[in-house]
Scaffold this active site. Structure first.
Site, PDB file in Angstrom:
ATOM      1  N   ASP A   8     -12.732   8.235  -7.068  1.00 49.32           N
ATOM      2  CA  ASP A   8     -13.761   7.670  -7.954  1.00 49.32           C
ATOM      3  C   ASP A   8     -15.077   7.676  -7.172  1.00 49.32           C
ATOM      4  O   ASP A   8     -15.168   8.269  -6.073  1.00 49.32           O
ATOM      5  CB  ASP A   8     -13.347   6.285  -8.491  1.00 49.32           C
ATOM      6  CG  ASP A   8     -13.359   5.186  -7.423  1.00 49.32           C
ATOM      7  OD1 ASP A   8     -13.593   5.496  -6.232  1.00 49.32           O
ATOM      8  OD2 ASP A   8     -13.131   4.016  -7.782  1.00 49.32           O
ATOM      9  N   HIS A   9     -16.081   6.990  -7.696  1.00 52.70           N
ATOM     10  CA  HIS A   9     -17.398   6.974  -7.044  1.00 52.70           C
ATOM     11  C   HIS A   9     -17.342   6.382  -5.637  1.00 52.70           C
ATOM     12  O   HIS A   9     -18.107   6.773  -4.762  1.00 52.70           O
ATOM     13  CB  HIS A   9     -18.384   6.174  -7.904  1.00 52.70           C
ATOM     14  CG  HIS A   9     -17.870   4.823  -8.290  1.00 52.70           C
ATOM     15  ND1 HIS A   9     -16.888   4.656  -9.256  1.00 52.70           N
ATOM     16  CD2 HIS A   9     -18.149   3.580  -7.825  1.00 52.70           C
ATOM     17  CE1 HIS A   9     -16.613   3.367  -9.367  1.00 52.70           C
ATOM     18  NE2 HIS A   9     -17.361   2.691  -8.512  1.00 52.70           N
ATOM     19  N   CYS A  65     -10.074   5.730  -3.554  1.00 53.03           N
ATOM     20  CA  CYS A  65     -10.983   4.848  -4.292  1.00 53.03           C
ATOM     21  C   CYS A  65     -11.386   3.745  -3.319  1.00 53.03           C
ATOM     22  O   CYS A  65     -11.125   3.867  -2.112  1.00 53.03           O
ATOM     23  CB  CYS A  65     -10.373   4.333  -5.591  1.00 53.03           C
ATOM     24  SG  CYS A  65      -8.959   3.240  -5.446  1.00 53.03           S
ATOM     25  N   GLY A  66     -12.020   2.686  -3.795  1.00 52.78           N
ATOM     26  CA  GLY A  66     -12.523   1.669  -2.873  1.00 52.78           C
ATOM     27  C   GLY A  66     -11.413   1.041  -2.051  1.00 52.78           C
ATOM     28  O   GLY A  66     -11.437   1.071  -0.819  1.00 52.78           O
ATOM     29  N   THR A  67     -10.441   0.457  -2.716  1.00 53.75           N
ATOM     30  CA  THR A  67      -9.323  -0.180  -2.020  1.00 53.75           C
ATOM     31  C   THR A  67      -8.086   0.712  -1.946  1.00 53.75           C
ATOM     32  O   THR A  67      -7.143   0.409  -1.215  1.00 53.75           O
ATOM     33  CB  THR A  67      -8.874  -1.455  -2.766  1.00 53.75           C
ATOM     34  OG1 THR A  67      -8.383  -1.066  -4.065  1.00 53.75           O
ATOM     35  CG2 THR A  67     -10.010  -2.454  -2.916  1.00 53.75           C
ATOM     36  N   GLY A  68      -8.033   1.747  -2.770  1.00 51.39           N
ATOM     37  CA  GLY A  68      -6.847   2.593  -2.881  1.00 51.39           C
ATOM     38  C   GLY A  68      -5.859   2.078  -3.913  1.00 51.39           C
ATOM     39  O   GLY A  68      -4.992   2.821  -4.376  1.00 51.39           O
ATOM     40  N   GLY A  70      -6.223   0.947  -7.146  1.00 42.27           N
ATOM     41  CA  GLY A  70      -6.326   1.469  -8.509  1.00 42.27           C
ATOM     42  C   GLY A  70      -5.682   2.841  -8.597  1.00 42.27           C
ATOM     43  O   GLY A  70      -4.928   3.140  -9.543  1.00 42.27           O
ATOM     44  N   MET A  71      -5.973   3.691  -7.620  1.00 39.73           N
ATOM     45  CA  MET A  71      -5.381   5.035  -7.595  1.00 39.73           C
ATOM     46  C   MET A  71      -3.867   4.945  -7.466  1.00 39.73           C
ATOM     47  O   MET A  71      -3.119   5.607  -8.204  1.00 39.73           O
ATOM     48  CB  MET A  71      -5.940   5.851  -6.423  1.00 39.73           C
ATOM     49  CG  MET A  71      -7.354   6.323  -6.613  1.00 39.73           C
ATOM     50  SD  MET A  71      -7.455   7.592  -7.903  1.00 39.73           S
ATOM     51  CE  MET A  71      -9.194   8.021  -7.746  1.00 39.73           C
ATOM     52  N   HIS A  98       9.165   8.038   5.944  1.00 41.90           N
ATOM     53  CA  HIS A  98      10.076   7.133   5.240  1.00 41.90           C
ATOM     54  C   HIS A  98       9.991   7.227   3.717  1.00 41.90           C
ATOM     55  O   HIS A  98      10.999   7.042   3.040  1.00 41.90           O
ATOM     56  CB  HIS A  98       9.784   5.672   5.633  1.00 41.90           C
ATOM     57  CG  HIS A  98      10.219   5.331   7.025  1.00 41.90           C
ATOM     58  ND1 HIS A  98      10.197   4.047   7.513  1.00 41.90           N
ATOM     59  CD2 HIS A  98      10.696   6.117   8.030  1.00 41.90           C
ATOM     60  CE1 HIS A  98      10.638   4.042   8.764  1.00 41.90           C
ATOM     61  NE2 HIS A  98      10.931   5.292   9.106  1.00 41.90           N
ATOM     62  N   ARG A 132      18.912   7.751   4.895  1.00 43.94           N
ATOM     63  CA  ARG A 132      18.829   6.464   4.197  1.00 43.94           C
ATOM     64  C   ARG A 132      17.537   6.331   3.392  1.00 43.94           C
ATOM     65  O   ARG A 132      17.488   5.633   2.378  1.00 43.94           O
ATOM     66  CB  ARG A 132      18.964   5.303   5.191  1.00 43.94           C
ATOM     67  CG  ARG A 132      17.798   5.129   6.151  1.00 43.94           C
ATOM     68  CD  ARG A 132      18.081   4.049   7.183  1.00 43.94           C
ATOM     69  NE  ARG A 132      16.929   3.737   8.002  1.00 43.94           N
ATOM     70  CZ  ARG A 132      16.500   4.472   9.034  1.00 43.94           C
ATOM     71  NH1 ARG A 132      17.156   5.585   9.368  1.00 43.94           N
ATOM     72  NH2 ARG A 132      15.447   4.116   9.743  1.00 43.94           N
ATOM     73  N   HIS A 133      16.495   7.044   3.839  1.00 44.01           N
ATOM     74  CA  HIS A 133      15.218   6.978   3.115  1.00 44.01           C
ATOM     75  C   HIS A 133      15.315   7.717   1.777  1.00 44.01           C
ATOM     76  O   HIS A 133      14.716   7.294   0.792  1.00 44.01           O
ATOM     77  CB  HIS A 133      14.090   7.528   3.983  1.00 44.01           C
ATOM     78  CG  HIS A 133      13.930   6.769   5.259  1.00 44.01           C
ATOM     79  ND1 HIS A 133      13.531   5.457   5.287  1.00 44.01           N
ATOM     80  CD2 HIS A 133      14.175   7.124   6.554  1.00 44.01           C
ATOM     81  CE1 HIS A 133      13.508   5.027   6.535  1.00 44.01           C
ATOM     82  NE2 HIS A 133      13.897   6.023   7.321  1.00 44.01           N
TER      83      HIS A 133
END
Ligand code: RB5
Length: 142
Positions: A8-9, A65-68, A70-71, A98, A132-133
């Site tokens: 995003d922006h 995005c700003g915090t990640g 939302g994406m 993992h 296991r992962h």
């Protein structure tokens, strides 16, 4: 390898730099936008990126995005997507080792560009550990 990328922006400046940097390294970059600093909705670029990964049009995805968050929230609504949020190199490694993240998500407003490069490198160069992962990943879908 073909990598789809979107932001995003808040992530547009890092996205442009990552496209140039990864392109020079030989990755084929597919840009899903945005290419403007004007405020926009991350969903409008996250869904097209997720569709491209699910349809095999790109091998992997990167989203900023700003915090990640939302994406990551949007991308993870797609059944074929494992979007992992990473903000340092160790998490960049573990999100592949993992979680086998097929989309890497980064919080552009909370990391430096140099850190974004370190995270991308760690994620691209790490292999999924399986075992296991894989069992845990198989239990994610609802
Ligand atoms: C945009 O201001 C911001 O909300 C967005 O980049 C992201 O952080 C949302 O999760």
């Amino acid at each position: 390898m073909k990598i789809g990328i979107c932001s995003d922006h808040a992530g547009v400046a890092y996205k442009a730099k990552l496209i140039a940097w990864l392109g020079k390294k030989g990755y084929e970059m597919v840009n899903f936008g945005t290419d403007s600093t004007e405020s926009m909705d991350y969903t409008d670029v996250a869904h097209p990126l997720a569709n491209a990964v699910e349809e095999g049009k790109v091998d992997l995805g990167i989203a900023l995005c700003g915090t990640g968050n939302g994406m990551a929230m949007t991308l993870n609504h797609h059944k074929g997507i494992r979007a992992g949020l990473a903000w340092n190199t160790a998490i960049g490694t573990l999100v592949k080792e993992h979680n086998n993240a097929n989309v890497l998500v980064m919080p552009a407003r909370f990391i430096s560009y140099a850190m974004a490069q370190h995270i991308v490198r760690a994620w691209l160069e790490t292999e999924f550990a399986g075992g296991r992962h894989q069992r845990r990943i198989d239990k994610i879908p609802v």
